[in-house]
Design a protein around this motif. Structure first.
Motif, mmCIF file in Angstrom:
data_model
loop_
_atom_site.group_PDB
_atom_site.id
_atom_site.type_symbol
_atom_site.label_atom_id
_atom_site.label_comp_id
_atom_site.label_asym_id
_atom_site.label_seq_id
_atom_site.Cartn_x
_atom_site.Cartn_y
_atom_site.Cartn_z
ATOM 1 N N PHE A 1 0.836 -1.188 0.000
ATOM 2 C CA PHE A 1 0.000 0.000 0.000
ATOM 3 C C PHE A 1 0.878 1.248 0.000
ATOM 4 O O PHE A 1 1.761 1.390 0.837
ATOM 5 N N SER B 1 -1.767 3.759 -6.104
ATOM 6 C CA SER B 1 -2.667 2.703 -6.578
ATOM 7 C C SER B 1 -2.821 1.614 -5.526
ATOM 8 O O SER B 1 -1.836 1.152 -4.953
ATOM 9 N N HIS B 2 -4.033 1.196 -5.317
ATOM 10 C CA HIS B 2 -4.284 0.063 -4.422
ATOM 11 C C HIS B 2 -3.909 -1.213 -5.181
ATOM 12 O O HIS B 2 -4.224 -1.352 -6.360
#
Length: 173
Positions: free
Chosen positions: A100, A105-106
């Motif tokens: 994370f 971006s996840h």
């Protein structure tokens, strides 16, 4: 999709200094051009059909170098671009949690994008994907079904993905 090659883009200034590049659009180092050409010489008699590249300049520049040696079509697959590292973009790589990145971006969304990009190549075979280390890691996870020890890929390195008896394998070239 039965078999394909993955090439990580040539080395950049940020790679040299071990920094998170993410979506920063940088060129590869001039010294890396030779690395890419040397890698691609191995593929000259493999009947490669097409190159699919990330839209980021370092990948496209690598694709252009590969094309100069193989003379095959380049298509851009936007889903193969590197993930966004958020506030860590451009910063030195330290011992951060890699799953994370704050304001980045996840991993789940990024993995879904890679899966969608691969689905566009469903009926293709014997092609090259030119992308990033993150792209490569998630392709390994999606096709091999687990995180594999071979997940680390060097700049301009080629990995061969092939399917045998409905199971995916990879081989360093």
């Amino acid at each position: 999709m039965n078999n394909f090659f993955f090439i990580r883009h040539g080395k950049t200034f940020l790679n040299n200094h071990k920094r998170y590049t993410g979506l920063i659009d940088v060129s590869i180092l001039e010294s890396s051009w030779k690395d890419v050409i040397d890698s691609v010489n191995i593929l000259k008699n493999r009947n490669i059909t097409e190159i699919f590249s990330s839209p980021l300049f370092r990948a496209l520049e690598t694709a252009i170098i590969v094309n100069s040696q193989l003379n095959i079509k380049i298509s851009v697959i936007k889903e193969f671009q590197e993930r966004d590292f958020g506030i860590l973009t451009g910063r030195k790589k330290l011992q951060y949690k890699k799953h994370f990145f704050k304001q980045g971006s996840h991993p789940y969304i990024y993995k879904k994008k890679i899966m969608y990009g691969l689905s566009k190549l469903k009926y293709k075979s014997n092609f090259i994907i030119i992308g990033h280390s993150g792209t490569y890691e998630y392709i390994c996870q999606l096709l091999l079904g687990k995180i594999n020890k071979i997940n680390k890929i060097q700049n301009a390195q080629i990995i061969y993905f092939y399917k045998k008896e409905n199971k995916w394998y990879i081989e360093k070239i």
